[in-house]
Write an enzyme that holds these catalytic residues in place. Sequence first.
Site, PDB file in Angstrom:
ATOM      1  N   GLU A   1      11.641  22.669   8.905  1.00 50.46           N
ATOM      2  CA  GLU A   1      12.359  23.713   8.175  1.00 50.46           C
ATOM      3  C   GLU A   1      11.432  24.811   7.659  1.00 50.46           C
ATOM      4  OE1 GLU A   1      15.142  23.510   4.282  1.00 50.46           O
ATOM      5  OE2 GLU A   1      15.478  21.956   5.792  1.00 50.46           O
ATOM      6  N   ASP A   2      10.251  24.444   7.208  1.00 48.61           N
ATOM      7  CA  ASP A   2       9.379  25.394   6.514  1.00 48.61           C
ATOM      8  C   ASP A   2       8.115  25.807   7.275  1.00 48.61           C
ATOM      9  OD1 ASP A   2      11.187  25.163   4.445  1.00 48.61           O
ATOM     10  OD2 ASP A   2       9.950  23.812   3.263  1.00 48.61           O
TER      11      ASP A   2
END
Length: 180
Positions: free
Chosen positions: A65-66
């Site tokens: 996600e990051d």
Amino acid sequence: MQVTAELLEKAISFALEKHKGVKRKGDGRPYILHPLSVLHTLTAIKKSKNAFLLATVCVLHDCVEDCDVTIQEIAELFGYNVAAMVEELTSDKAEIKKIGKTAYLINKMLHMSSYALCIKLVDRLDNIKDMGSMDAAFKEKQINSTTEILEALAVGRKLTKTHKLIMAMIAKEMGKYSKK
């Protein structure tokens, strides 16, 4: 691929490298402290024959996600069981934009595996604990969203003792902010 202590160590090194230079919102601490905190809290609460699997997923839960990491990369390096659970914990930004973050999280958490839900709840607990330096509007939004999520989980899915324990910990932590 069997998830062992050595694979967990590899995951910690991998996450440390991928989160290098990234800071947490609010207090600016190194981001890697968040997945390590999730790992620490979950392993203190949840005793499991799959402890290394859960610990490895805790460390990697935000990498896709990051960071510039794919589920395929996680699968190749850490195995398909780890990758499948990391995928369960990875948010779909386009879907969030379409239906809103709280609605998205409720739907996702109602349908994820029991292990993934444990990690997601501990992730939420750690985020609530880190709200101290955030502004009042952010805190209120997080508390309202979390309350809505916990209420939906309480009526919408079967919860284990571990889920209920973590949810109670979240509620207690949120209570610290409502008294201020």
